[in-house]
Design a protein around this motif. Structure first.
Motif, PDB file in Angstrom:
ATOM      1  N   SER A  24      29.788  40.862  13.311  1.00  0.00           N
ATOM      2  CA  SER A  24      31.077  41.218  13.021  1.00  0.00           C
ATOM      3  C   SER A  24      31.615  42.893  13.465  1.00  0.00           C
ATOM      4  CB  SER A  24      31.195  41.306  11.544  1.00  0.00           C
ATOM      5  OG  SER A  24      32.503  41.479  10.836  1.00  0.00           O
ATOM      6  N   PRO A  25      32.512  43.086  14.046  1.00  0.00           N
ATOM      7  CA  PRO A  25      33.435  41.685  14.566  1.00  0.00           C
ATOM      8  C   PRO A  25      32.997  41.405  15.752  1.00  0.00           C
ATOM      9  CG  PRO A  25      34.121  43.992  15.482  1.00  0.00           C
ATOM     10  CD  PRO A  25      33.148  44.221  14.393  1.00  0.00           C
ATOM     11  N   ALA A  26      33.270  39.784  15.758  1.00  0.00           N
ATOM     12  CA  ALA A  26      32.985  39.226  17.107  1.00  0.00           C
ATOM     13  C   ALA A  26      32.978  39.966  18.460  1.00  0.00           C
ATOM     14  CB  ALA A  26      34.049  37.989  17.301  1.00  0.00           C
ATOM     15  N   ALA A  27      31.716  39.570  19.091  1.00  0.00           N
ATOM     16  CA  ALA A  27      31.954  40.529  20.536  1.00  0.00           C
ATOM     17  C   ALA A  27      32.737  39.841  21.567  1.00  0.00           C
ATOM     18  CB  ALA A  27      30.400  40.394  20.807  1.00  0.00           C
ATOM     19  N   ARG A  28      33.448  40.520  22.139  1.00  0.00           N
ATOM     20  CA  ARG A  28      34.509  39.819  23.177  1.00  0.00           C
ATOM     21  C   ARG A  28      34.169  40.481  24.583  1.00  0.00           C
ATOM     22  NH1 ARG A  28      39.217  37.833  21.249  1.00  0.00           N
ATOM     23  NH2 ARG A  28      40.522  38.736  23.139  1.00  0.00           N
ATOM     24  N   ILE A  29      34.371  39.320  25.559  1.00  0.00           N
ATOM     25  CA  ILE A  29      34.392  39.747  27.042  1.00  0.00           C
ATOM     26  C   ILE A  29      35.372  39.124  27.604  1.00  0.00           C
ATOM     27  CG2 ILE A  29      33.152  39.899  29.183  1.00  0.00           C
ATOM     28  CD1 ILE A  29      30.408  39.966  27.713  1.00  0.00           C
ATOM     29  N   ALA A  30      36.311  39.717  28.317  1.00  0.00           N
ATOM     30  CA  ALA A  30      37.221  39.218  29.187  1.00  0.00           C
ATOM     31  C   ALA A  30      37.121  39.259  30.492  1.00  0.00           C
ATOM     32  CB  ALA A  30      38.670  39.951  28.907  1.00  0.00           C
ATOM     33  N   ILE A  31      37.280  38.178  31.173  1.00  0.00           N
ATOM     34  CA  ILE A  31      37.245  38.129  32.725  1.00  0.00           C
ATOM     35  C   ILE A  31      38.662  37.740  33.372  1.00  0.00           C
ATOM     36  CG2 ILE A  31      36.119  36.938  34.747  1.00  0.00           C
ATOM     37  CD1 ILE A  31      34.443  36.448  31.450  1.00  0.00           C
ATOM     38  N   VAL A  32      39.198  38.144  34.386  1.00  0.00           N
ATOM     39  CA  VAL A  32      40.117  37.630  35.103  1.00  0.00           C
ATOM     40  C   VAL A  32      39.560  37.619  36.541  1.00  0.00           C
ATOM     41  CG1 VAL A  32      42.719  38.165  35.564  1.00  0.00           C
ATOM     42  CG2 VAL A  32      41.823  38.696  33.486  1.00  0.00           C
ATOM     43  N   ALA A  33      39.902  36.481  37.207  1.00  0.00           N
ATOM     44  CA  ALA A  33      39.647  36.132  38.415  1.00  0.00           C
ATOM     45  C   ALA A  33      40.841  35.652  39.290  1.00  0.00           C
ATOM     46  CB  ALA A  33      38.609  35.247  38.566  1.00  0.00           C
ATOM     47  N   ALA A  34      40.827  36.134  40.521  1.00  0.00           N
ATOM     48  CA  ALA A  34      42.080  35.783  41.466  1.00  0.00           C
ATOM     49  C   ALA A  34      41.307  35.065  42.527  1.00  0.00           C
ATOM     50  CB  ALA A  34      42.937  36.893  41.915  1.00  0.00           C
ATOM     51  N   VAL A  35      41.963  33.898  42.925  1.00  0.00           N
ATOM     52  CA  VAL A  35      41.520  33.355  44.268  1.00  0.00           C
ATOM     53  C   VAL A  35      42.353  33.406  45.164  1.00  0.00           C
ATOM     54  CG1 VAL A  35      40.914  30.823  45.181  1.00  0.00           C
ATOM     55  CG2 VAL A  35      40.529  31.372  42.784  1.00  0.00           C
ATOM     56  N   ILE A  36      41.933  34.096  46.234  1.00  0.00           N
ATOM     57  CA  ILE A  36      42.832  34.733  47.280  1.00  0.00           C
ATOM     58  C   ILE A  36      42.288  34.013  48.834  1.00  0.00           C
ATOM     59  CG2 ILE A  36      43.395  36.656  46.088  1.00  0.00           C
ATOM     60  CD1 ILE A  36      41.694  38.174  48.165  1.00  0.00           C
ATOM     61  N   ALA A  37      43.372  34.046  49.390  1.00  0.00           N
ATOM     62  CA  ALA A  37      42.889  33.755  50.933  1.00  0.00           C
ATOM     63  C   ALA A  37      42.100  34.947  51.650  1.00  0.00           C
ATOM     64  CB  ALA A  37      44.375  33.864  51.835  1.00  0.00           C
ATOM     65  N   ASN A  38      41.101  34.413  52.205  1.00  0.00           N
ATOM     66  CA  ASN A  38      40.226  35.703  52.726  1.00  0.00           C
ATOM     67  C   ASN A  38      41.188  36.268  54.040  1.00  0.00           C
ATOM     68  OD1 ASN A  38      38.317  36.998  54.600  1.00  0.00           O
ATOM     69  ND2 ASN A  38      36.703  35.398  54.150  1.00  0.00           N
ATOM     70  N   PRO A  39      41.291  37.535  54.067  1.00  0.00           N
ATOM     71  CA  PRO A  39      42.169  38.095  54.928  1.00  0.00           C
ATOM     72  C   PRO A  39      41.516  38.029  56.188  1.00  0.00           C
ATOM     73  CG  PRO A  39      41.618  39.932  53.218  1.00  0.00           C
ATOM     74  CD  PRO A  39      41.041  38.413  52.702  1.00  0.00           C
ATOM     75  N   TRP A  40      40.327  37.822  56.417  1.00  0.00           N
ATOM     76  CA  TRP A  40      39.580  37.790  57.850  1.00  0.00           C
ATOM     77  C   TRP A  40      39.348  36.381  58.189  1.00  0.00           C
ATOM     78  CZ3 TRP A  40      38.170  41.247  53.777  1.00  0.00           C
ATOM     79  CH2 TRP A  40      38.701  42.431  53.863  1.00  0.00           C
ATOM     80  N   ILE A 162      38.464  34.017  48.881  1.00  0.00           N
ATOM     81  CA  ILE A 162      37.335  34.677  48.013  1.00  0.00           C
ATOM     82  C   ILE A 162      37.982  34.869  46.710  1.00  0.00           C
ATOM     83  CG2 ILE A 162      36.574  36.867  47.745  1.00  0.00           C
ATOM     84  CD1 ILE A 162      37.322  37.637  50.748  1.00  0.00           C
ATOM     85  N   VAL A 163      37.030  34.577  45.872  1.00  0.00           N
ATOM     86  CA  VAL A 163      37.214  34.864  44.255  1.00  0.00           C
ATOM     87  C   VAL A 163      36.741  36.204  43.981  1.00  0.00           C
ATOM     88  CG1 VAL A 163      36.614  34.133  41.881  1.00  0.00           C
ATOM     89  CG2 VAL A 163      36.622  32.512  43.737  1.00  0.00           C
ATOM     90  N   VAL A 164      37.878  37.230  43.633  1.00  0.00           N
ATOM     91  CA  VAL A 164      37.664  38.450  43.067  1.00  0.00           C
ATOM     92  C   VAL A 164      37.950  38.446  41.613  1.00  0.00           C
ATOM     93  CG1 VAL A 164      38.115  40.887  43.284  1.00  0.00           C
ATOM     94  CG2 VAL A 164      38.158  39.356  45.326  1.00  0.00           C
ATOM     95  N   ALA A 165      36.736  38.964  40.833  1.00  0.00           N
ATOM     96  CA  ALA A 165      37.144  39.084  39.336  1.00  0.00           C
ATOM     97  C   ALA A 165      36.685  40.294  39.192  1.00  0.00           C
ATOM     98  CB  ALA A 165      35.959  37.815  38.791  1.00  0.00           C
ATOM     99  N   LEU A 166      37.331  40.643  37.820  1.00  0.00           N
ATOM    100  CA  LEU A 166      36.788  41.815  36.854  1.00  0.00           C
ATOM    101  C   LEU A 166      36.426  41.570  35.559  1.00  0.00           C
ATOM    102  CD1 LEU A 166      39.626  44.369  37.915  1.00  0.00           C
ATOM    103  CD2 LEU A 166      37.411  44.307  38.563  1.00  0.00           C
ATOM    104  N   ALA A 167      35.644  42.186  34.891  1.00  0.00           N
ATOM    105  CA  ALA A 167      35.210  41.790  33.442  1.00  0.00           C
ATOM    106  C   ALA A 167      35.077  42.920  32.550  1.00  0.00           C
ATOM    107  CB  ALA A 167      33.835  41.076  33.437  1.00  0.00           C
ATOM    108  N   GLY A 168      35.658  42.897  31.491  1.00  0.00           N
ATOM    109  CA  GLY A 168      35.457  43.826  30.527  1.00  0.00           C
ATOM    110  C   GLY A 168      35.042  43.572  29.192  1.00  0.00           C
TER     111      GLY A 168
END
Length: 186
Positions: A24-40, A162-168
């Protein structure tokens, strides 16, 4: 340029009970991931990755960073990043996108952070499981914030993606109770 993505995934994990005790308070983690074309993709060995980095990295950071903060709904205390390359690419392609200030500074600015972003890079098939390491945003020696979050995007990355992700995280590990870091500890 606006980053073109096939898929954008947001995951919010909330832990309310750990070790049989309420968090308490509950522990929170957020992830946002984008699936993009590999530029190479489909170019064979590319000696100079610079043009692809310039075209994609900053816009990708600008897309993901504020979404993590919004999904978390609290100040970011720990953070990390990931690049998962489809089997048709090189691990270096993912590293090229996430290991540049033009990408990472977007997240540092959103989080008011000063430390390096811990990272994972790997190559794998669609649905591969990967762990994003997280550390404290201003002091990498704060043990309570050393943690990982497991992620899986069921249909990504395709061979040429490529999957590119950030987590906080809004806090350290739930129920953390290790002593503060001591460099003299054996």
């Amino acid at each position: 340029m606006t980053v073109q993505f096939r898929k954008l995934t947001t995951i919010v994990e909330e832990v309310a009970l750990e070790g049989g005790k309420e968090v308490s308070p509950a522990a929170r983690i957020a992830i946002v991931a984008a699936v993009i074309a590999n530029p190479w993709a489909d170019q064979g060995f590319v000696e100079d990755l610079g043009p692809g980095i310039a075209e994609v990295a900053s816009d990708l950071g600008a897309l993901l960073a504020p979404r993590v903060a919004e999904a978390l709904g609290a100040p970011i205390e720990a953070y990390g990043k990931a690049a998962i390359v489809g089997l048709g690419g090189e691990i270096e392609h993912g590293s090229a996108l996430i290991h540049t200030l033009s990408f990472g500074n977007h997240f540092r600015n959103v989080a008011s952070a000063t430390t390096l972003l811990p990272a994972v890079e790997k190559r794998g098939p669609a649905g591969i499981v990967f762990d994003i390491p997280l550390k404290h945003i201003t002091d990498a020696t704060i043990r309570s914030h050393h943690q990982t979050i497991e992620v899986r995007i069921s249909d990504a990355p395709h061979s040429n993606e490529i999957v590119v992700a950030l987590a906080g995280a809004a806090q350290g590990r739930p129920q953390q109770r290790l002593a503060a870091f001591n460099p003299d500890e054996k």
